[in-house]
Design a protein around this motif. Sequence first.
Motif, mmCIF file in Angstrom:
data_model
loop_
_atom_site.group_PDB
_atom_site.id
_atom_site.type_symbol
_atom_site.label_atom_id
_atom_site.label_comp_id
_atom_site.label_asym_id
_atom_site.label_seq_id
_atom_site.Cartn_x
_atom_site.Cartn_y
_atom_site.Cartn_z
ATOM 1 N N UNK A 245 117.744 -46.318 -43.568
ATOM 2 C CA UNK A 245 117.897 -44.860 -43.493
ATOM 3 C C UNK A 245 117.795 -44.364 -42.046
ATOM 4 N N UNK A 246 116.709 -44.727 -41.364
ATOM 5 C CA UNK A 246 116.523 -44.253 -39.987
ATOM 6 C C UNK A 246 117.539 -44.900 -39.041
ATOM 7 N N UNK A 247 117.817 -46.178 -39.303
ATOM 8 C CA UNK A 247 118.796 -46.885 -38.457
ATOM 9 C C UNK A 247 120.150 -46.199 -38.503
ATOM 10 N N UNK A 248 120.574 -45.826 -39.699
ATOM 11 C CA UNK A 248 121.885 -45.170 -39.851
ATOM 12 C C UNK A 248 121.860 -43.788 -39.197
ATOM 13 N N UNK A 249 120.742 -43.077 -39.372
ATOM 14 C CA UNK A 249 120.630 -41.749 -38.760
ATOM 15 C C UNK A 249 120.719 -41.828 -37.244
ATOM 16 N N UNK A 250 119.994 -42.778 -36.674
ATOM 17 C CA UNK A 250 120.022 -42.919 -35.217
ATOM 18 C C UNK A 250 121.390 -43.392 -34.732
ATOM 19 N N UNK A 251 121.984 -44.315 -35.495
ATOM 20 C CA UNK A 251 123.317 -44.814 -35.099
ATOM 21 C C UNK A 251 124.324 -43.669 -35.076
ATOM 22 N N UNK A 252 124.207 -42.765 -36.055
ATOM 23 C CA UNK A 252 125.121 -41.619 -36.085
ATOM 24 C C UNK A 252 124.923 -40.761 -34.827
ATOM 25 N N UNK A 253 123.674 -40.527 -34.475
ATOM 26 C CA UNK A 253 123.408 -39.703 -33.282
ATOM 27 C C UNK A 253 123.949 -40.393 -32.029
#
Lengths: 355, 296
Positions: A245-253
């Motif tokens: 979840x956090x990995x995907x969020x950060x990758x998007x940013x």
Amino acid sequence: MNLGRVLAILLKDLRDAMRDGRIIVLLALPIGLAVFYNATIEDDDELPKASVAIVDPAGGDVGRELRSAAGKSVDVEFVEARDEAAARRLVAEDDSAVAVIVAPALRGRPARAEVLVGADASPTAQSVVALVPDALTRAAGREPTAQTQVRSVAATDQKPYELIEQRALAVLIMIVMLAAFVAMMVVPIQTAEELETGTFGALRLAATGPEILAAKALAGFIYGAVGIAVTVAITKLDVHDPLLFYGAGLAMIVSLVGFGLLLGLLVPNANAINTYGSFGLFPVIGLAAAAFFVDSGILMTILDVLPFSQAARLMGDGLSAQQPFDAGPVAWAVIAAWALLGYAILARIASRKEL
Amino acid sequence: MATPAVHVVDLTKHYGDVHALDGVSLQTEPGEIFGLLGHNGAGKSTLIRILTGRAKPTSGRAQVLGHEVPRELEAVRGEINLVAEMPNVYQRATAKENLELFCTLYGVPKSRGTDALEQVRLSSVAGRKVKTFSTGMRQRLLLARALLNNPRVLFLDEPTRGLDPQSARDLHEIVSVLAQGGSTIFLTTHDMNEADKLCQRVAFLADGKVVALDTPRALKLGLRNEAPEVDVVLEDGSDTRLKLGEPRDAQQLQDLIGARRVRSLHSLEPTLADVFIHLAGRSLQDDHADEEEHKR
């Protein structure tokens, strides 16, 4: 690259952001909306329930282990039965889906139990049955030789949004909105303002262009990471796979910040970005949300190649044990490709503008 | 022989079809106050951008303290600084915070910021947000920032524009002290009096080319040979301007003196502005008029 200079500019940017009303609003708005939706949306997506009649002379260890093994896939409700006959009656009369009769003096002896299910046992009841051996072994003080994990699989006609709580889905979309605000408004506004007021030029005397841009990108990552963490903490969002979840969020940013910096360089007018930038974000947020509702057609193809919709899918997978998208390496590859593209164009434009 | 502070040879800079600099060559010595004069768009800011490492020349060579810029900028980054025309300071930060950031970037102790604020007489407002500062205070803060790394070459781009006379005088004093300490001052200005008063040498830039380069005195003397004039104030309060090169005007002056009708006599030295108009065809003040027109 001088990391000391990058850090000095980064700290300056963070401090300046906290004094800029526009940026505070942009960061607080998605978090506030997430809190609002979290408080107002009522979930009707409850876990499947199973009533289990239990006969356990050992004192309830098996029941506790069974509940633990069921985890978040089945909401197990126990009914104490005095003996096997009582348990059998509960199953026969459909008051309990399963009955577990544990053999006496379990500890130190081979674990044994008898399991009763109705003739037309539901999948939920069958999944509980499958967990009994693990629970028995653990109750006997041993680790199971093989571990069983029951995960329900979505029916092929179930849409992803049906597999995630509505409340959680609303919070997730607000997190996408936060990421979009950070990358496509906060970072460009700070960059544009530096160019507009000439402070970028002042920094360029003391630092290189890449150092200044790196500091601004890092500031974006920090706003995003802190924003996501705060949103999850305040809304108490139940994240099944935090790393995903956090990995995907950060990758998007990370993938969007490159384009945000580019926007700041190409439109060096902070007020214009603040006023009109949000219009450009509606498609981003809309397409990320569409990932949960669309599963075919041309729109699906478009969603497949966009970083924010792929990131939304990965975050959706991180949110639900049922992995509604099962988005794997392809999703990560799409996000990475956009990130590379964004930073490559940024490097080219920054070089042409002699920054 | 000492390494020149700034050494530019046949420098060109093109932006598409626009030739911002077209074969500029000049040299400044350590401790010199050098003025660069020219209309808006003459190429002054482009030259400063190249010399401070923020733009690449199209061709030619630009050296600062013996290092090629922008290629070897890192070697001289700590030795140069700039006071820009634009008050490019962080408005939401205090004066002290503004300077502390640049102390960190230049790798000098933060106490240098306190010293610099004292130098420009801003110590009493060190903790105030810059957005509350007047134009003069902001300009002084810019100068304080430029002094942080004790630069050997200081570029000043229109440093006194918009300043009141007292603030401008203060800035001139600080600049003169710096030059006496061995720093080279590279000044661009529209104010011919400022250039005349401060600079040991000036260069006129027009259409990207250096059209004249000499001491202000030599440039003015060069023009005086063409048309020396005197302003005559008569006893009755009227005045007249006479060209000494004209026989009729010379005779009229003799007659006035003979008749004891002259109250005062002023020789009209050509100013740098006259030199500039002579060389470039129009006054630098026209740029201001153009800007005002543009603003309207």
